[in-house]
Design a protein around this motif. Sequence first.
Motif, PDB file in Angstrom:
ATOM      1  N   ASN A   1     -39.769 -17.937 -28.995  1.00  0.00           N
ATOM      2  CA  ASN A   1     -38.811 -17.524 -30.028  1.00  0.00           C
ATOM      3  C   ASN A   1     -38.697 -16.005 -30.158  1.00  0.00           C
ATOM      4  O   ASN A   1     -38.669 -15.463 -31.268  1.00  0.00           O
ATOM      5  CB  ASN A   1     -39.194 -18.129 -31.375  1.00  0.00           C
ATOM      6  N   GLY A   2     -38.660 -15.322 -29.023  1.00  0.00           N
ATOM      7  CA  GLY A   2     -38.458 -13.879 -29.029  1.00  0.00           C
ATOM      8  C   GLY A   2     -39.709 -13.051 -29.245  1.00  0.00           C
ATOM      9  O   GLY A   2     -39.654 -11.821 -29.173  1.00  0.00           O
ATOM     10  N   HIS A   3     -40.842 -13.698 -29.499  1.00  0.00           N
ATOM     11  CA  HIS A   3     -42.102 -12.988 -29.751  1.00  0.00           C
ATOM     12  C   HIS A   3     -43.077 -13.179 -28.591  1.00  0.00           C
ATOM     13  O   HIS A   3     -43.092 -14.232 -27.953  1.00  0.00           O
ATOM     14  CB  HIS A   3     -42.772 -13.516 -31.026  1.00  0.00           C
TER      15      HIS A   3
ATOM     16  N   GLY B   1     -47.076 -11.291 -15.374  1.00  0.00           N
ATOM     17  CA  GLY B   1     -46.229 -12.445 -15.615  1.00  0.00           C
ATOM     18  C   GLY B   1     -45.815 -12.563 -17.068  1.00  0.00           C
ATOM     19  O   GLY B   1     -46.633 -12.343 -17.965  1.00  0.00           O
ATOM     20  N   ILE B   2     -44.548 -12.871 -17.303  1.00  0.00           N
ATOM     21  CA  ILE B   2     -44.060 -13.169 -18.647  1.00  0.00           C
ATOM     22  C   ILE B   2     -43.522 -14.593 -18.606  1.00  0.00           C
ATOM     23  O   ILE B   2     -42.553 -14.888 -17.901  1.00  0.00           O
ATOM     24  CB  ILE B   2     -42.965 -12.183 -19.093  1.00  0.00           C
ATOM     25  N   VAL B   3     -44.185 -15.494 -19.330  1.00  0.00           N
ATOM     26  CA  VAL B   3     -43.877 -16.917 -19.238  1.00  0.00           C
ATOM     27  C   VAL B   3     -43.393 -17.438 -20.581  1.00  0.00           C
ATOM     28  O   VAL B   3     -43.836 -16.984 -21.640  1.00  0.00           O
ATOM     29  CB  VAL B   3     -45.116 -17.710 -18.737  1.00  0.00           C
ATOM     30  N   GLY B   4     -42.467 -18.368 -20.530  1.00  0.00           N
ATOM     31  CA  GLY B   4     -41.946 -18.964 -21.758  1.00  0.00           C
ATOM     32  C   GLY B   4     -40.905 -20.010 -21.414  1.00  0.00           C
ATOM     33  O   GLY B   4     -40.374 -20.042 -20.300  1.00  0.00           O
ATOM     34  N   TYR B   5     -40.619 -20.889 -22.372  1.00  0.00           N
ATOM     35  CA  TYR B   5     -39.592 -21.900 -22.154  1.00  0.00           C
ATOM     36  C   TYR B   5     -38.209 -21.245 -22.173  1.00  0.00           C
ATOM     37  O   TYR B   5     -38.052 -20.078 -22.562  1.00  0.00           O
ATOM     38  CB  TYR B   5     -39.670 -22.981 -23.240  1.00  0.00           C
ATOM     39  N   SER B   6     -37.188 -21.994 -21.767  1.00  0.00           N
ATOM     40  CA  SER B   6     -35.818 -21.495 -21.826  1.00  0.00           C
ATOM     41  C   SER B   6     -35.475 -21.088 -23.256  1.00  0.00           C
ATOM     42  O   SER B   6     -35.783 -21.815 -24.199  1.00  0.00           O
ATOM     43  CB  SER B   6     -34.845 -22.573 -21.345  1.00  0.00           C
ATOM     44  N   GLY B   7     -34.862 -19.920 -23.397  1.00  0.00           N
ATOM     45  CA  GLY B   7     -34.499 -19.437 -24.725  1.00  0.00           C
ATOM     46  C   GLY B   7     -35.585 -18.662 -25.431  1.00  0.00           C
ATOM     47  O   GLY B   7     -35.395 -18.219 -26.566  1.00  0.00           O
ATOM     48  N   ALA B   8     -36.727 -18.457 -24.751  1.00  0.00           N
ATOM     49  CA  ALA B   8     -37.835 -17.724 -25.389  1.00  0.00           C
ATOM     50  C   ALA B   8     -37.553 -16.233 -25.512  1.00  0.00           C
ATOM     51  O   ALA B   8     -38.189 -15.539 -26.302  1.00  0.00           O
ATOM     52  CB  ALA B   8     -39.132 -17.950 -24.618  1.00  0.00           C
ATOM     53  N   GLY B   9     -36.626 -15.718 -24.692  1.00  0.00           N
ATOM     54  CA  GLY B   9     -36.295 -14.291 -24.734  1.00  0.00           C
ATOM     55  C   GLY B   9     -36.852 -13.492 -23.578  1.00  0.00           C
ATOM     56  O   GLY B   9     -36.677 -12.275 -23.512  1.00  0.00           O
TER      57      GLY B   9
ATOM     58  N   LYS C   1     -19.333 -12.817 -35.338  1.00  0.00           N
ATOM     59  CA  LYS C   1     -18.828 -13.120 -36.672  1.00  0.00           C
ATOM     60  C   LYS C   1     -19.541 -14.307 -37.321  1.00  0.00           C
ATOM     61  O   LYS C   1     -19.662 -14.384 -38.541  1.00  0.00           O
ATOM     62  CB  LYS C   1     -17.327 -13.400 -36.608  1.00  0.00           C
ATOM     63  N   GLU C   2     -20.025 -15.220 -36.482  1.00  0.00           N
ATOM     64  CA  GLU C   2     -20.595 -16.457 -37.017  1.00  0.00           C
ATOM     65  C   GLU C   2     -22.094 -16.384 -37.269  1.00  0.00           C
ATOM     66  O   GLU C   2     -22.599 -16.928 -38.236  1.00  0.00           O
ATOM     67  CB  GLU C   2     -20.283 -17.627 -36.077  1.00  0.00           C
ATOM     68  N   LYS C   3     -22.831 -15.732 -36.355  1.00  0.00           N
ATOM     69  CA  LYS C   3     -24.285 -15.729 -36.529  1.00  0.00           C
ATOM     70  C   LYS C   3     -24.931 -14.524 -35.845  1.00  0.00           C
ATOM     71  O   LYS C   3     -24.313 -13.835 -35.027  1.00  0.00           O
ATOM     72  CB  LYS C   3     -24.886 -17.023 -35.973  1.00  0.00           C
ATOM     73  N   THR C   4     -26.192 -14.317 -36.198  1.00  0.00           N
ATOM     74  CA  THR C   4     -27.006 -13.270 -35.596  1.00  0.00           C
ATOM     75  C   THR C   4     -28.219 -13.914 -34.932  1.00  0.00           C
ATOM     76  O   THR C   4     -28.899 -14.730 -35.549  1.00  0.00           O
ATOM     77  CB  THR C   4     -27.476 -12.261 -36.656  1.00  0.00           C
ATOM     78  N   VAL C   5     -28.464 -13.564 -33.682  1.00  0.00           N
ATOM     79  CA  VAL C   5     -29.590 -14.129 -32.939  1.00  0.00           C
ATOM     80  C   VAL C   5     -30.550 -13.014 -32.553  1.00  0.00           C
ATOM     81  O   VAL C   5     -30.149 -12.034 -31.909  1.00  0.00           O
ATOM     82  CB  VAL C   5     -29.115 -14.865 -31.665  1.00  0.00           C
ATOM     83  N   LYS C   6     -31.810 -13.165 -32.932  1.00  0.00           N
ATOM     84  CA  LYS C   6     -32.845 -12.206 -32.535  1.00  0.00           C
ATOM     85  C   LYS C   6     -33.507 -12.738 -31.261  1.00  0.00           C
ATOM     86  O   LYS C   6     -34.442 -13.536 -31.308  1.00  0.00           O
ATOM     87  CB  LYS C   6     -33.863 -12.035 -33.657  1.00  0.00           C
ATOM     88  N   ALA C   7     -32.996 -12.296 -30.125  1.00  0.00           N
ATOM     89  CA  ALA C   7     -33.492 -12.787 -28.839  1.00  0.00           C
ATOM     90  C   ALA C   7     -34.883 -12.262 -28.523  1.00  0.00           C
ATOM     91  O   ALA C   7     -35.706 -12.963 -27.924  1.00  0.00           O
ATOM     92  CB  ALA C   7     -32.517 -12.392 -27.726  1.00  0.00           C
TER      93      ALA C   7
END
Length: 356
Positions: free
Chosen positions: A216-218, A35-43, A14-20
């Motif tokens: 950021n999901g990309h 390997g798929i590498v990324g910081y925390s929250g990268a998706g 209800k509050e927000k939409t997140v494109k993970a």
Amino acid sequence: MITLKNVSVTFADKEKTVKAVEQVNLEIEKGDVFGIVGYSGAGKSTLVRTMNLLQMPTEGSVIVSNQDLLQLKPKELRKTRKKIGMIFQHFNLMRSRTIAENVAYPLRKSGLSKKDIQEKVADLLGLVGLSDKSSAYPSQLSGGQKQRVAIARALANDPEVLLCDEATSALDPKTTLSILELLKELNQKLALTIVIITHEMQVVKEICHKVAVMENGHVVEKGDLVSIFTEPKEKITKEFINTATHADQAVEKILQHPSLLNLQPNEVLASMSYVGSSTSEPLIAALATRFGVTANILFGNVEILQETPVGHLLVVLSGEARRREKAIAFLKSEQVNVSLIQQQPVIPFVKEKEII
């Protein structure tokens, strides 16, 4: 083997939409260690869960072994999932069951006889080096041993793919290397396709053939390991590589050391990187004999990435500007990447009582 086409995952309340995950395209070939590498929250963890539909994508297609998973009926999907093993950061072992019982758990509806299951469990525990632990319980094992049990359990149904979601993050460096070595052996022995999710470029460097970098999901960059390490294009990729090679830390320490960086008018600080056969050539020595330019090496290392030598040097080049330019041109003609580093002013230490 695994193809992701325009895969997106969106979480909405209800509050927000997140494109993970947003519009990701990946091709993972049979037998790859990817390997798929990324910081925390990268998706990245969300993305890997789409590969066996533990996470349903909002859009796109997931194709594994020429099957579009989103088009399968529930019974067909359950059958296909058996060929996609998965291990996690925290092992997920059942504490009340023995090690043998944990490994046997995925085989409970396999149709195998009790004797066949016992033999298979014994083979799997032998494969991961835990033959003597079959009667033990998870609480009696170390973290590395628990992960070996989790790997054996994931292999129970003879999968073609093994998904590893931060599988070494809870382990110390020595244990991490032993688990990565085991995964490398399984990849070669079983022709197992392995996908590794991690935030540690050191893990990627040790085992992966190819790598994708997420932010950021990309997926912002992807390619084979050597190309990514030697010619990174994105800022985030360079950051990850620096954590694995320690080149940035070396440069920073040297720039802060006045006795090392008392550069004279005819001296410059240069960073060099080189790949393959160039690492074995006496190129630095050739600068003095051919161009009258001396090179004082302040930092250097050579690493082997997928059987390819990759070298890094930080040097002070001394000589007339014209000679230095010719020497650098020569290095570049020999496939050596050369970057001149602007010397930063050294800030002297000031005692607190001196501050007004």
